[in-house]
Design a protein around this motif. Structure first.
Motif, mmCIF file in Angstrom:
data_model
loop_
_atom_site.group_PDB
_atom_site.id
_atom_site.type_symbol
_atom_site.label_atom_id
_atom_site.label_comp_id
_atom_site.label_asym_id
_atom_site.label_seq_id
_atom_site.Cartn_x
_atom_site.Cartn_y
_atom_site.Cartn_z
ATOM 1 N N VAL A 154 0.831 -1.209 0.000
ATOM 2 C CA VAL A 154 0.000 0.000 0.000
ATOM 3 C C VAL A 154 0.865 1.258 0.000
ATOM 4 O O VAL A 154 0.396 2.348 -0.353
ATOM 5 C CB VAL A 154 -1.006 0.030 1.168
ATOM 6 C CG1 VAL A 154 -1.859 -1.214 1.180
ATOM 7 C CG2 VAL A 154 -0.326 0.244 2.498
ATOM 8 N N GLY A 155 2.125 1.114 0.366
ATOM 9 C CA GLY A 155 3.056 2.227 0.247
ATOM 10 C C GLY A 155 3.435 2.500 -1.191
ATOM 11 O O GLY A 155 3.950 3.575 -1.509
ATOM 12 N N LEU A 156 3.182 1.544 -2.075
ATOM 13 C CA LEU A 156 3.443 1.692 -3.505
ATOM 14 C C LEU A 156 2.190 2.103 -4.271
ATOM 15 O O LEU A 156 2.255 2.872 -5.221
ATOM 16 C CB LEU A 156 3.978 0.378 -4.077
ATOM 17 C CG LEU A 156 5.332 -0.095 -3.538
ATOM 18 C CD1 LEU A 156 5.571 -1.539 -3.950
ATOM 19 C CD2 LEU A 156 6.449 0.793 -4.057
ATOM 20 N N SER A 168 2.804 6.385 5.736
ATOM 21 C CA SER A 168 3.924 5.924 6.567
ATOM 22 C C SER A 168 4.767 4.888 5.839
ATOM 23 O O SER A 168 6.000 4.902 5.916
ATOM 24 C CB SER A 168 3.405 5.357 7.895
ATOM 25 O OG SER A 168 2.764 4.105 7.722
ATOM 26 N N LYS A 169 4.113 4.003 5.105
ATOM 27 C CA LYS A 169 4.834 2.944 4.407
ATOM 28 C C LYS A 169 5.551 3.471 3.163
ATOM 29 O O LYS A 169 6.634 2.994 2.806
ATOM 30 C CB LYS A 169 3.876 1.801 4.039
ATOM 31 C CG LYS A 169 3.305 1.071 5.252
ATOM 32 C CD LYS A 169 4.401 0.476 6.126
ATOM 33 C CE LYS A 169 3.843 -0.400 7.234
ATOM 34 N NZ LYS A 169 4.915 -1.021 8.050
ATOM 35 N N ALA A 170 4.951 4.463 2.492
ATOM 36 C CA ALA A 170 5.639 5.118 1.383
ATOM 37 C C ALA A 170 6.838 5.899 1.908
ATOM 38 O O ALA A 170 7.901 5.930 1.271
ATOM 39 C CB ALA A 170 4.683 6.053 0.649
ATOM 40 N N GLY A 171 6.673 6.510 3.065
ATOM 41 C CA GLY A 171 7.778 7.241 3.676
ATOM 42 C C GLY A 171 8.962 6.351 3.991
ATOM 43 O O GLY A 171 10.123 6.780 3.867
ATOM 44 N N LEU A 172 8.695 5.117 4.374
ATOM 45 C CA LEU A 172 9.782 4.169 4.639
ATOM 46 C C LEU A 172 10.623 3.928 3.390
ATOM 47 O O LEU A 172 11.840 3.733 3.479
ATOM 48 C CB LEU A 172 9.234 2.833 5.145
ATOM 49 C CG LEU A 172 8.811 2.752 6.605
ATOM 50 C CD1 LEU A 172 8.204 1.389 6.895
ATOM 51 C CD2 LEU A 172 9.997 3.013 7.528
ATOM 52 N N ILE A 173 9.979 3.929 2.245
ATOM 53 C CA ILE A 173 10.717 3.710 0.992
ATOM 54 C C ILE A 173 11.643 4.881 0.723
ATOM 55 O O ILE A 173 12.815 4.702 0.369
ATOM 56 C CB ILE A 173 9.721 3.488 -0.165
ATOM 57 C CG1 ILE A 173 8.948 2.176 0.050
ATOM 58 C CG2 ILE A 173 10.457 3.461 -1.503
ATOM 59 C CD1 ILE A 173 7.791 1.964 -0.902
ATOM 60 N N GLY A 174 11.152 6.109 0.903
ATOM 61 C CA GLY A 174 12.005 7.274 0.731
ATOM 62 C C GLY A 174 13.129 7.310 1.744
ATOM 63 O O GLY A 174 14.282 7.639 1.408
ATOM 64 N N THR A 192 14.169 -2.236 1.582
ATOM 65 C CA THR A 192 12.795 -2.305 2.080
ATOM 66 C C THR A 192 12.122 -3.546 1.527
ATOM 67 O O THR A 192 12.291 -3.874 0.352
ATOM 68 C CB THR A 192 11.992 -1.070 1.641
ATOM 69 O OG1 THR A 192 12.637 0.112 2.106
ATOM 70 C CG2 THR A 192 10.585 -1.101 2.188
ATOM 71 N N VAL A 193 11.354 -4.214 2.365
ATOM 72 C CA VAL A 193 10.522 -5.334 1.932
ATOM 73 C C VAL A 193 9.072 -4.883 2.019
ATOM 74 O O VAL A 193 8.637 -4.322 3.030
ATOM 75 C CB VAL A 193 10.764 -6.578 2.802
ATOM 76 C CG1 VAL A 193 9.772 -7.684 2.451
ATOM 77 C CG2 VAL A 193 12.189 -7.077 2.640
#
Length: 257
Positions: A154-156, A168-174, A192-193
């Motif tokens: 869902v971060g993608l 929050s999950k998209a932020g982890l990718i950045g 990131t996984v």
């Protein structure tokens, strides 16, 4: 605010150490289990379920790992700093950090409360930042190491009703890509996984009709297991993945293709 749930620190100093946040349950526990099988000693951080943490430490010990659990709010930078110091004092240098601690406070955007948005960002994103920052000098001194953060598909792609969680999950990718660039010259890989629909205690509570509807969207036509995520993390932590950094590895059965 470190708190030992159970376990012993009599350990072989030649064994590498992994620190797993959210390690007492679900995907975090599976990551800890996979790393223990690969010969790591394990420090787990848990938020509040002492019984689950103690049970996890016992399981890891049976796999041959020296393990210890520490209670810590990863969103609180002072607690994180104190806990990381305690872990390094107990175990020595940390070779691998797995950021899995996370919460969700789902709701439609127009009705989402400030505190629900803030809480999810604080734990899921700032918590990972706090952990990476607290361990950065450890990795610089080692001139090597692995940092893995557990994001989500869902971060993608986003998801209705999860603006805070998806952000929050998209932020982890950045965050992953920025840290990969900062620490790459020190030999540290940062990845990131992104799991898809994984069978957990949470999904077990969903109506069967809902689970089947999600499953129908997955090309592999089944839910993933926590161990399938944990094994990918173990690979990324291994020497075989020493030239992989800044990547997002989807473990979703093709859901987000």
């Amino acid at each position: 605010m470190a708190d030992q749930a159970t376990g012993t620190l009599e350990r072989d100093a030649s064994r590498r150490v992994a620190l797993v946040t959210g390690g007492s349950r679900g995907i975090g526990r599976a990551c800890a289990r996979s790393l223990a099988r690969e010969g790591f000693d394990i420090a787990i951080i848990y938020a509040g379920n002492r019984e689950a943490a103690a049970d996890c430490v016992q399981e890891l010990s049976k796999l041959g790992a020296t393990a210890k659990a520490y209670q810590c709010d990863v969103a609180n930078s002072a607690q994180v700093n104190d806990t990381v110091k305690a872990i390094i004092a107990d175990f020595g240098p940390v070779w691998a950090l797995v950021n899995d601690a996370g919460i969700n406070r789902d709701g439609l955007l127009a009705r989402m409360k400030d505190e629900d948005f803030d809480a999810v960002i604080d734990v899921n994103l700032k918590g990972a930042f706090n952990m990476i920052r607290a361990l950065s000098r450890n990795f610089v001194r080692l001139r090597g190491g692995r940092i893995i953060s557990i994001s989500s598909v869902v971060g993608l792609s986003g998801n209705a009703g999860q603006a805070n969680y998806a952000a929050s999950k998209a932020g982890l990718i950045g965050l992953t890509k920025a840290v990969a660039k900062e620490l790459g010259h020190r030999g540290v890989t940062v990845n990131t996984v992104a799991p898809g629909f994984i069978k957990t205690d949470m999904t077990d509570k969903l109506p069967e009709k809902t689970v089947k509807a999600y499953q129908a969207q997955i090309p592999m036509n089944r839910l993933g297991s926590v161990d399938e995520v944990g094994d990918v993390v173990a690979f990324l932590v291994s020497d075989a993945a020493s030239y992989i950094t800044g990547e997002v590895i989807r473990v979703d059965g093709g859901l987000s293709m």
